[in-house]
Write a protein that holds these residues in place. Sequence first.
Motif, PDB file in Angstrom:
ATOM      1  N   TYR A  29      -8.556  -4.493  -1.300  1.00  0.00           N
ATOM      2  CA  TYR A  29      -7.737  -5.527  -0.668  1.00  0.00           C
ATOM      3  C   TYR A  29      -8.427  -6.018   0.600  1.00  0.00           C
ATOM      4  CZ  TYR A  29      -4.137  -3.894  -3.865  1.00  0.00           C
ATOM      5  OH  TYR A  29      -3.440  -3.552  -4.994  1.00  0.00           O
ATOM      6  N   ASP A  37      -3.228  -2.088   6.510  1.00  0.00           N
ATOM      7  CA  ASP A  37      -2.537  -1.327   5.467  1.00  0.00           C
ATOM      8  C   ASP A  37      -1.507  -0.395   6.094  1.00  0.00           C
ATOM      9  OD1 ASP A  37      -4.385   0.363   6.629  1.00  0.00           O
ATOM     10  OD2 ASP A  37      -5.362   0.953   4.764  1.00  0.00           O
ATOM     11  N   ARG A  52      -7.792   1.229  -1.472  1.00  0.00           N
ATOM     12  CA  ARG A  52      -7.322   0.119  -0.628  1.00  0.00           C
ATOM     13  C   ARG A  52      -8.457  -0.821  -0.243  1.00  0.00           C
ATOM     14  NH1 ARG A  52      -5.690   4.558   1.685  1.00  0.00           N
ATOM     15  NH2 ARG A  52      -6.602   4.224   3.740  1.00  0.00           N
ATOM     16  N   PRO A 104       0.792  -1.232   0.000  1.00  0.00           N
ATOM     17  CA  PRO A 104       0.000   0.000   0.000  1.00  0.00           C
ATOM     18  C   PRO A 104       0.825   1.282   0.000  1.00  0.00           C
ATOM     19  CG  PRO A 104       0.156  -0.846   2.229  1.00  0.00           C
ATOM     20  CD  PRO A 104       0.845  -1.849   1.342  1.00  0.00           C
TER      21      PRO A 104
END
Length: 233
Positions: A118, A129, A115, A55
């Motif tokens: 994910y 993250d 994000r 990330p």
Amino acid sequence: MTNHRFSPAEREAVYRAISERRDMRHFRPEPIEPEIITRLLHAAHLGPSVGFMQPWRFIRITDEALRNDIADLVEQERLRTAEALGPRGGEFMRLKVEGIKECPELWVVALTDQRERYVFGRRTMPNMDLASASCAIQNLWLAARAEGIGMGWVSLFDPARLAEVLRAPEGSEPIAILCLGHVEAFYERPMLELEGWDSRRPLEELVWENRWLERAHAHQTERAPQGPLHPEE
């Protein structure tokens, strides 16, 4: 026994980098060699990440006006932090908490946008993250120490305002301002300890067994291992 172990000299170097890593705020003006910058970024990019999401995004700040804008954001947050600290506010204001205008290299680390795609390892712990990017930063920090480069992690800023300054996409989030550069010397101990702000807690107070606050067996924490492979900070 295992044949996967590093040599004694290699192990000592790893433990030394861990022990002598410091959050630096004083820098020399000489530029960092490009090949070192490349190695540091590769070290960061080898960091572990949950679900292999990777990330982290690194933004190198080379525009002086932008550097000054970032310094202003940090100064505004420094004043707010002092106010929030109440009785310790004056003590805090006497500390040097960053080297943004002095360091030859200024980087911002941000979590990428989108994000939410994910899910692996993040369904119940979405902040993994941040944990992943923090591991990348620690890789960078240890590699920098091995290269003789000082690094300081600045967290005194409003992430939303810094994202605006950087024109970052919606959903991204700056998490660190990194100051990097050659130094006259690394601090003998962490600077906040040297300045009397706080001290490192004894390890035995922080290691428990099975349940919260249950002390681990005495033999596990009663004394730190001796010798060059386990130096104390």
